[in-house]
Write an enzyme that holds these catalytic residues in place. Structure first.
Site, mmCIF file in Angstrom:
data_model
loop_
_atom_site.group_PDB
_atom_site.id
_atom_site.type_symbol
_atom_site.label_atom_id
_atom_site.label_comp_id
_atom_site.label_asym_id
_atom_site.label_seq_id
_atom_site.Cartn_x
_atom_site.Cartn_y
_atom_site.Cartn_z
ATOM 1 N N ASP A 159 8.059 -15.400 -7.770
ATOM 2 C CA ASP A 159 6.718 -15.802 -8.209
ATOM 3 C C ASP A 159 5.979 -14.687 -8.961
ATOM 4 O OD1 ASP A 159 7.280 -18.084 -6.793
ATOM 5 O OD2 ASP A 159 5.481 -18.035 -5.545
ATOM 6 N N HIS A 306 8.953 -12.171 -5.098
ATOM 7 C CA HIS A 306 8.041 -11.977 -6.234
ATOM 8 C C HIS A 306 8.605 -10.988 -7.258
ATOM 9 C CE1 HIS A 306 5.506 -13.611 -3.026
ATOM 10 N NE2 HIS A 306 4.639 -13.973 -3.974
#
Length: 338
Positions: A159, A306
């Site tokens: 992400d 992430h």
């Protein structure tokens, strides 16, 4: 003085009586054939009586010439017979009966008119003869937390990129022939189109992660949610170039609700969640990230990590350990379900 003798009328002979009776009988028969009420007052027979049918009975006279000692037997005319025209016959009155309710209708109470038919289609869990319940309303797609293939597979997702760590992660994935899904923020994709194209060129797939990453995402007004989802998708597609696919939307912080799930579905995307969260964004340390993934992962799981949003040094270091471990455990790399 001699009295003059008064001659009495002689009594009628048997022959005369017989002739008279025959005359009366013939008159009666003729009257019956003509539908008359009586044959005259001389005989005193077949006079109509109030409240009684005017169809004359037939008088049965003896045919052998013998006198009758009692009243003459009579037989009422049968409708449709020669005693009365068929057109004069009274309508037949059917025997009263209680109508039987046909299949699929409710029985009339006390012989009344049958009620409106009731649908009797059997529905599982529904008594026969009662209306079927309306179908349940269609709900937005469920938030996905598993792989497309299931079994001993894993879906890696990253992400908040593209960012400074995206290139390093792409290099590691290539070493292990692993594929991943990148959930990109719209403004980051617009600012780094080269990285978006590199992700696609390496065979990975893209996911919408909103324009600005607002939180709590589930609290956004409808119009704002529409903008964050649709505008980010447009930015990602523009950065990736013609033919770019964006198959999922992941709400920031997992803030899904019925409204944004519906918006996502209306744009042709699926709502993407996860099943493993090592909280690498909080930089808990490489051992913590690795340990959490190894403990939480089950076959068919989706791992959340992430590649943007801050310093992702720990994430890159943890991935260097996790990729060989996944291969050793027999996991194949897959996409999230759609």
């Amino acid at each position: 003085m001699p009295h003059s003798a008064t001659r009495r009328p002689s009594p009628p002979t048997r022959t005369a009586l017989t002739a008279r009776r025959r005359l009366v009988a013939g008159c009666v028969v003729a009257a019956a054939a003509l539908g008359l009420a009586a044959c005259g007052t001389a005989s005193g027979a077949l006079q109509p009586t109030a409240g009684v049918s005017t169809q004359p009975p037939i008088t049965l006279a003896p045919t052998d010439g013998r006198p009758t000692d009692g009243p003459v037997a009579t037989v009422a005319p049968t409708p449709g017979s020669d005693g009365a025209p068929a057109s004069a016959a009274p309508p037949a009155v059917p025997k009263p009966h209680t109508p039987q309710a046909p299949a699929g209708t409710s029985a009339p109470p006390h012989g009344g008119t049958p009620s409106t038919p009731v649908t009797t289609t059997a529905v599982a869990g529904t008594p026969t003869g009662t209306p079927a319940p309306p179908p349940a309303p269609v709900k937005p797609g469920t938030v996905i937390g598993s792989t497309a293939s299931g079994g001993r597979t894993v879906a890696l997702t990253f992400d908040d990129g593209p960012g400074p760590a995206t290139g390093q992660i792409l290099d590691l994935l290539a070493q292990y022939h692993a594929k991943a899904t990148f959930c990109e923020i719209g403004q980051n994709a617009a600012a780094n189109p080269a990285l978006v194209k590199r992700v696609l060129a390496a065979g990975h797939r893209l996911c919408d992660h909103s324009v600005h990453h607002p939180q709590p995402f589930a609290k956004l007004p409808h119009d704002k949610a529409v903008y964050e989802i649709s505008a980010a998708r447009d930015m990602i597609v523009k950065a990736g170039g013609p033919g770019t696919r964006v198959d999922w939307f992941r709400a920031p912080g997992g803030g899904f609700n019925a409204d944004n799930e519906q918006i996502t579905a209306s744009l042709g995307m699926s709502s993407l969640g996860w099943s493993v969260d090592p909280r690498d964004w909080s930089r808990p340390g490489v051992p913590a990230i690795v340990s959490t993934v190894q403990k939480q992962l089950k076959p068919g799981g989706v791992i959340l990590m992430h590649d943007g949003g801050g310093d992702r040094t720990q994430t890159v270091a943890a991935l260097k350990q996790l990729l060989p471990w996944l291969v050793a455990q027999g996991y194949a790399f897959d996409w999230p379900a759609e």
